[in-house]
Design an enzyme around this catalytic site. Structure first.
Site, mmCIF file in Angstrom:
data_model
loop_
_atom_site.group_PDB
_atom_site.id
_atom_site.type_symbol
_atom_site.label_atom_id
_atom_site.label_comp_id
_atom_site.label_asym_id
_atom_site.label_seq_id
_atom_site.Cartn_x
_atom_site.Cartn_y
_atom_site.Cartn_z
ATOM 1 N N HIS A 178 -4.538 -14.155 -7.468
ATOM 2 C CA HIS A 178 -5.648 -13.448 -7.812
ATOM 3 C C HIS A 178 -6.202 -13.345 -6.581
ATOM 4 C CE1 HIS A 178 -9.772 -12.699 -9.635
ATOM 5 N NE2 HIS A 178 -10.136 -13.514 -9.090
ATOM 6 N N ASP A 230 -10.248 -1.875 -13.210
ATOM 7 C CA ASP A 230 -10.601 -0.678 -13.447
ATOM 8 C C ASP A 230 -9.726 0.551 -12.963
ATOM 9 O OD1 ASP A 230 -12.888 -1.556 -14.732
ATOM 10 O OD2 ASP A 230 -13.929 -1.988 -12.977
ATOM 11 N N SER A 315 3.232 -1.988 -0.708
ATOM 12 C CA SER A 315 3.563 -2.493 -2.260
ATOM 13 C C SER A 315 4.279 -1.296 -2.981
ATOM 14 C CB SER A 315 2.136 -2.548 -2.758
ATOM 15 O OG SER A 315 1.432 -3.436 -2.127
#
Length: 435
Positions: A178, A230, A315
């Site tokens: 997180h 979001d 990523s």
């Protein structure tokens, strides 16, 4: 930096084995907070030259020196061990100038357009270990298919948050995190956010859960799920298989797949994309030949996490993500051919090189919502990239482990989403183990 995954799935499999083995060292083997401590210094010198062949496009030419100081304590002894990791990073401008800055090596003063003379940061993390599970909080460097902060300029990028890794089952590594803020490789602070690289939109926190399973010496699997607040939910799967043919020959297969759907406030608009790649490598002695095919299914490009400094992170584990471009446009199909050689077999240990050629076509931006932040792709775009990489690592003597690396890339495009460009990077690194 775009990740150059050479298609050597054996290397990726070996990395998974090493990561799980390290995690399984366990608290029972702790020698103590001080006794297991390490202190490492890395000096990195980077020259960066980007030539964009387009009217109004800014070229970059910069040179800098970076220093990485990393301290990692051991764990206190007992059922639960505690420790700390500390780091200090510094970058120094050796050459730049107005009109040549913006390579990502150095922060740029927005009022003058000039690169800062120097920048740096101090950070760290606290950690605890129980059995074969480790929890860390602080300034970390997560590296997995859904959030991989890069170390591609003078100093590394970092992300602030929690990361849990657990290897309680032989061959299985659980990875969860997180993260709430970040520091890019050309920033001094650590309170920036996370961005969708191709949309240029900032979202909220990043959460993920993944598993890496080494089924045998030849076969491994990975699966990750993530939420970028979001913006999107993203799912990833990977399978790597190494097939020995003889003592000198082997085949390697590396399959990667992502699926991304918009989430929450959908700040980058509608997203429904599946992207996959398959790389096959044949190695014989010092030589490795790789071919790869990659496809994107959807009306948007395959996008991934970046940070606020403007450089692309790592990523993206698709096979054709390369030095300059990712071949990830909407509907895109791409092919890659790579030849790599390790000259140790020819009496020059430490010297290696590879050359890649990638071609992409069928990019279709015609179905894009005109209000989408991705609405800069044309119809029927096609492009190609050629990458050359030469590396030498000193094998012995006072300069042992001194590394020289030269990277050159050429990109040519028929379309609106990018420009023709040529890039040269020359990197010199010297690692020193202090403790």
């Amino acid at each position: 930096m775009k990740v150059q995954r050479s298609g050597l799935s054996l290397m990726a499999l070996s990395a998974s084995v090493l990561a799980i083995t390290a995690a399984q060292a366990g608290q029972a083997e702790s020698n103590g907070f001080i006794e297991d401590s390490t202190l490492d210094l890395l000096a990195r010198n980077v020259y960066w030259h980007m030539d964009r062949h387009a009217t109004g496009a800014q070229d970059n030419r910069e040179w800098g020196q970076g220093f990485h100081l990393n301290y990692s304590s051991g764990y206190t002894q007992g059922t639960v061990g505690f420790g700390v990791d500390l780091n200090g990073y510094m970058g120094i401008k050796l050459d730049s100038g107005r009109g040549r800055s913006g390579s990502g090596l150095l922060p740029v003063d927005s009022s003058t357009g000039r690169a800062e003379d120097e920048f740096g940061s101090l950070g760290g993390a606290v950690k605890m270990r129980l059995s074969n599970s480790e929890l860390k909080y602080g300034q970390l460097r997560p590296y997995n298919p859904v959030i991989a902060v890069a170390d591609a300029r003078l100093v590394p990028a970092t992300a602030t948050g929690f990361q849990l890794t657990s290897a309680e089952v032989d061959g299985l590594l659980i990875d969860a995190g997180h993260f709430t803020s970040s520091k890019d490789f050309n920033q001094a602070g650590s309170r920036d956010g996370f961005y969708a690289g191709y949309a240029g939109v900032e979202g909220g926190n990043v959460d993920y859960l993944g598993a890496n399973w080494v089924a045998s010496d030849a076969l491994s699997f990975s699966a990750y799920g993530s939420r970028y607040e979001d913006l999107w939910r993203q799912y990833y799967g990977n399978a790597i298989y190494n097939l020995p043919l003889t003592d000198e020959q082997a085949l390697n297969f590396d399959f990667n797949i992502y699926h991304t759907r918009d989430n929450g406030k959908s700040l980058a608009g509608d997203i429904d994309v599946t992207a996959w790649s398959l790389a096959t490598a044949y190695s014989v002695g010092a030589h490795t030949f790789t071919v790869a095919h990659q496809r994107v299914h959807g009306d948007q490009p395959f996008d991934y996490l970046t940070l606020g400094g403007g450089g692309f992170q790592d990523s993206i584990y698709l096979a054709n993500s390369s030095q300059l471009v990712d071949f990830n446009g909407p509907g895109e199909r791409s092919w890659r051919a790579t030849y790599a050689m390790d000259l140790a077999s020819y009496g020059v240990p430490g010297l290696s090189f590879y050359v890649s050629y990638i071609r992409g076509d069928n990019v279709d931006g015609s179905k894009m919502d005109p209000t989408s932040p991705y609405a800069y792709y044309g119809d029927s775009e096609k492009h190609w990239e050629r990458d050359v990489n030469v590396q030498y690592v000193v094998q012995s003597g006072a300069a042992k482990d001194l590394k020289f690396r030269l990277r050159q890339a050429t990109h040519r495009i028929s379309g609106t989403s990018d420009v023709d460009s040529d890039q040269v990077r020359f990197i010199v690194e010297y690692p020193l183990s202090v403790l």
